[in-house]
Design a protein around this motif. Structure first.
Motif, short mmCIF file in Angstrom:
data_model
loop_
_atom_site.label_atom_id
_atom_site.label_comp_id
_atom_site.label_asym_id
_atom_site.label_seq_id
_atom_site.Cartn_x
_atom_site.Cartn_y
_atom_site.Cartn_z
N HIS A 1 0.85 -1.20 0.00
CA HIS A 1 0.00 0.00 0.00
C HIS A 1 0.88 1.25 0.00
O HIS A 1 1.05 1.86 -1.05
CB HIS A 1 -0.95 -0.01 1.21
CG HIS A 1 -1.81 1.22 1.29
ND1 HIS A 1 -1.99 1.92 2.45
CD2 HIS A 1 -2.49 1.89 0.32
CE1 HIS A 1 -2.77 2.97 2.20
NE2 HIS A 1 -3.10 2.96 0.91
N CYS B 1 -0.98 -5.13 8.50
CA CYS B 1 -0.20 -3.90 8.42
C CYS B 1 -0.73 -2.89 9.44
O CYS B 1 -1.94 -2.59 9.44
CB CYS B 1 -0.26 -3.30 7.01
SG CYS B 1 0.79 -1.84 6.86
N HIS C 1 -2.47 1.15 7.87
CA HIS C 1 -3.83 1.43 7.38
C HIS C 1 -4.67 0.17 7.36
O HIS C 1 -5.64 0.06 6.61
CB HIS C 1 -3.78 2.06 5.99
CG HIS C 1 -2.81 3.19 5.88
ND1 HIS C 1 -1.54 3.04 5.34
CD2 HIS C 1 -2.89 4.48 6.28
CE1 HIS C 1 -0.89 4.19 5.40
NE2 HIS C 1 -1.69 5.09 5.97
S1 FES Z 1 1.04 0.96 4.36
FE1 FES Z 1 0.18 -0.96 4.82
S2 FES Z 1 -1.93 -0.60 4.76
FE2 FES Z 1 -1.08 1.30 4.28
#
Ligand code: FES
Length: 172
Positions: free
Chosen positions: A105, A121, A124
Protein backbone atom coordinates in the motif's frame (compact mmCIF):
# COMPACT_ATOMS: atom_id res chain seq x y z
CA UNK A 1 82.34 25.12 -7.94
CA UNK A 2 78.52 24.58 -8.05
CA UNK A 3 76.30 27.30 -6.68
CA UNK A 4 74.72 25.83 -3.44
CA UNK A 5 71.64 28.07 -3.76
CA UNK A 6 71.04 26.90 -7.33
CA UNK A 7 71.53 23.25 -6.28
CA UNK A 8 69.03 23.62 -3.42
CA UNK A 9 66.46 25.20 -5.74
CA UNK A 10 66.73 22.44 -8.32
CA UNK A 11 66.47 19.72 -5.62
CA UNK A 12 63.39 21.47 -4.25
CA UNK A 13 61.81 21.60 -7.73
CA UNK A 14 62.56 17.90 -8.24
CA UNK A 15 61.05 17.06 -4.84
CA UNK A 16 57.91 19.09 -5.60
CA UNK A 17 57.56 17.47 -9.06
CA UNK A 18 57.83 13.99 -7.52
CA UNK A 19 55.37 14.79 -4.71
CA UNK A 20 52.81 16.38 -7.04
CA UNK A 21 53.18 13.43 -9.45
CA UNK A 22 52.62 10.88 -6.69
CA UNK A 23 49.59 12.76 -5.32
CA UNK A 24 48.11 13.08 -8.84
CA UNK A 25 48.57 9.33 -9.46
CA UNK A 26 46.89 8.51 -6.13
CA UNK A 27 43.96 10.85 -6.90
CA UNK A 28 43.55 9.39 -10.41
CA UNK A 29 43.53 5.84 -9.03
CA UNK A 30 41.00 6.76 -6.34
CA UNK A 31 38.66 8.46 -8.79
CA UNK A 32 39.27 6.14 -11.72
CA UNK A 33 38.82 2.70 -10.15
CA UNK A 34 35.04 2.98 -9.61
CA UNK A 35 34.66 4.19 -13.20
CA UNK A 36 36.75 1.31 -14.55
CA UNK A 37 34.77 -1.16 -12.41
CA UNK A 38 31.47 0.26 -13.66
CA UNK A 39 32.64 0.01 -17.27
CA UNK A 40 34.27 -3.41 -17.27
CA UNK A 41 32.81 -5.50 -14.43
CA UNK A 42 29.59 -7.11 -15.65
CA UNK A 43 26.60 -6.85 -13.28
CA UNK A 44 24.60 -10.00 -12.43
CA UNK A 45 22.24 -11.06 -15.22
CA UNK A 46 19.15 -9.65 -13.49
CA UNK A 47 21.06 -6.62 -12.21
CA UNK A 48 20.46 -7.77 -8.62
CA UNK A 49 22.94 -9.92 -6.73
CA UNK A 50 21.92 -12.92 -4.65
CA UNK A 51 21.98 -12.34 -0.90
CA UNK A 52 22.42 -15.13 1.62
CA UNK A 53 19.51 -15.01 4.06
CA UNK A 54 20.01 -18.08 6.24
CA UNK A 55 19.06 -21.70 6.93
CA UNK A 56 15.44 -22.69 6.44
CA UNK A 57 15.43 -25.89 8.49
CA UNK A 58 13.53 -24.13 11.31
CA UNK A 59 10.80 -22.99 8.92
CA UNK A 60 7.62 -24.89 9.78
CA UNK A 61 4.65 -25.24 7.44
CA UNK A 62 2.15 -22.43 7.92
CA UNK A 63 4.36 -20.49 10.37
CA UNK A 64 6.01 -17.57 8.57
CA UNK A 65 9.46 -16.60 9.74
CA UNK A 66 10.93 -13.11 9.49
CA UNK A 67 14.55 -13.58 8.45
CA UNK A 68 17.08 -10.78 8.69
CA UNK A 69 20.17 -10.44 6.53
CA UNK A 70 22.45 -7.86 4.97
CA UNK A 71 22.79 -6.58 1.45
CA UNK A 72 25.62 -4.45 0.17
CA UNK A 73 24.49 -1.03 -1.01
CA UNK A 74 26.84 0.36 -3.63
CA UNK A 75 27.49 3.81 -4.96
CA UNK A 76 30.52 4.92 -6.94
CA UNK A 77 32.87 4.83 -3.96
CA UNK A 78 31.35 2.92 -1.08
CA UNK A 79 29.90 -0.49 -0.33
CA UNK A 80 27.66 -0.11 2.68
CA UNK A 81 25.99 -3.03 4.51
CA UNK A 82 22.21 -2.53 4.74
CA UNK A 83 20.04 -4.55 7.11
CA UNK A 84 17.08 -6.23 5.35
CA UNK A 85 14.43 -8.75 6.20
CA UNK A 86 12.03 -11.02 4.35
CA UNK A 87 9.09 -13.18 5.36
CA UNK A 88 9.67 -16.82 4.44
CA UNK A 89 6.65 -19.12 4.30
CA UNK A 90 6.65 -22.89 3.84
CA UNK A 91 3.46 -24.28 2.36
CA UNK A 92 1.93 -27.60 3.31
CA UNK A 93 3.50 -29.10 0.18
CA UNK A 94 6.92 -27.98 1.41
CA UNK A 95 7.42 -25.21 -1.13
CA UNK A 96 8.93 -21.99 0.16
CA UNK A 97 7.63 -18.54 -0.77
CA UNK A 98 9.44 -15.36 0.14
CA UNK A 99 7.74 -11.97 0.59
CA UNK A 100 9.19 -8.50 0.77
CA UNK A 101 8.43 -7.10 4.25
CA UNK A 102 7.23 -3.84 2.69
CA UNK A 103 3.47 -3.33 2.51
CA UNK A 104 2.42 -2.73 -1.12
CA UNK A 105 0.00 0.00 0.00
CA UNK A 106 2.33 2.77 1.19
CA UNK A 107 5.46 0.97 2.32
CA UNK A 108 5.03 0.25 6.04
CA UNK A 109 6.40 -2.98 7.46
CA UNK A 110 3.60 -5.43 8.18
CA UNK A 111 3.67 -8.23 10.75
CA UNK A 112 2.49 -11.79 11.10
CA UNK A 113 -0.29 -12.25 13.64
CA UNK A 114 -0.14 -15.89 14.81
CA UNK A 115 -3.50 -15.47 16.57
CA UNK A 116 -5.40 -14.57 13.41
CA UNK A 117 -3.11 -16.45 11.02
CA UNK A 118 -2.81 -13.32 8.85
CA UNK A 119 -0.25 -10.74 7.90
CA UNK A 120 -1.45 -7.36 9.22
CA UNK A 121 -0.20 -3.90 8.42
CA UNK A 122 -0.34 -1.46 11.37
CA UNK A 123 -0.48 1.67 9.20
CA UNK A 124 -3.83 1.43 7.38
CA UNK A 125 -5.05 -2.03 8.42
CA UNK A 126 -4.45 -4.00 5.24
CA UNK A 127 -4.69 -7.73 5.93
CA UNK A 128 -3.06 -10.47 3.85
CA UNK A 129 -3.49 -14.23 3.80
CA UNK A 130 -0.61 -16.67 4.26
CA UNK A 131 -0.38 -16.96 0.46
CA UNK A 132 -0.06 -13.17 0.15
CA UNK A 133 -3.60 -12.40 -1.09
CA UNK A 134 -5.23 -9.15 0.07
CA UNK A 135 -8.07 -10.02 2.44
CA UNK A 136 -9.07 -6.48 3.39
CA UNK A 137 -7.81 -2.91 3.52
CA UNK A 138 -6.44 -0.47 0.95
CA UNK A 139 -3.48 -2.53 -0.35
CA UNK A 140 -3.74 -2.46 -4.17
CA UNK A 141 -2.00 -5.83 -4.77
CA UNK A 142 -0.88 -8.99 -2.96
CA UNK A 143 2.35 -9.15 -0.97
CA UNK A 144 5.38 -8.84 -3.22
CA UNK A 145 7.20 -12.11 -3.75
CA UNK A 146 10.98 -12.10 -4.13
CA UNK A 147 13.06 -14.25 -6.43
CA UNK A 148 14.73 -16.88 -4.26
CA UNK A 149 16.46 -20.25 -4.19
CA UNK A 150 17.46 -22.77 -1.56
CA UNK A 151 20.94 -24.32 -1.76
CA UNK A 152 21.94 -26.98 0.78
CA UNK A 153 19.20 -25.80 3.16
CA UNK A 154 20.17 -22.12 2.92
CA UNK A 155 17.84 -19.47 1.53
CA UNK A 156 19.14 -16.88 -0.95
CA UNK A 157 17.11 -13.99 -2.36
CA UNK A 158 17.49 -11.27 -4.92
CA UNK A 159 16.48 -8.27 -2.79
CA UNK A 160 14.22 -5.96 -4.77
CA UNK A 161 12.26 -2.85 -3.86
CA UNK A 162 8.84 -2.40 -5.50
CA UNK A 163 6.74 0.68 -6.16
CA UNK A 164 4.10 1.18 -3.43
CA UNK A 165 0.52 2.23 -3.98
CA UNK A 166 -0.01 0.82 -7.47
CA UNK A 167 -1.82 -2.32 -8.60
CA UNK A 168 1.03 -3.62 -10.74
CA UNK A 169 4.15 -5.07 -9.11
CA UNK A 170 6.94 -2.88 -10.48
CA UNK A 171 10.57 -2.93 -9.39
CA UNK A 172 12.13 0.44 -8.63
S1 FES B 1 1.04 0.96 4.36
FE1 FES B 1 0.18 -0.96 4.82
S2 FES B 1 -1.93 -0.60 4.76
FE2 FES B 1 -1.08 1.30 4.28
Amino acid sequence: MPDPDLDFASRRRAFLRTTVGALSAAAAATLGLPIVRALFVAPPASGVAWSRVGPVDALGAGSPLEMKFETLGEDAFLRTPELRSVWAVRSGAGNIEVYSPVCPHLGCHYLWNPGSGRFECPCHASVFALDGRVLSGPAPRPLDTLEHRVDAGVLYVRWTQFRAGVARKTAV
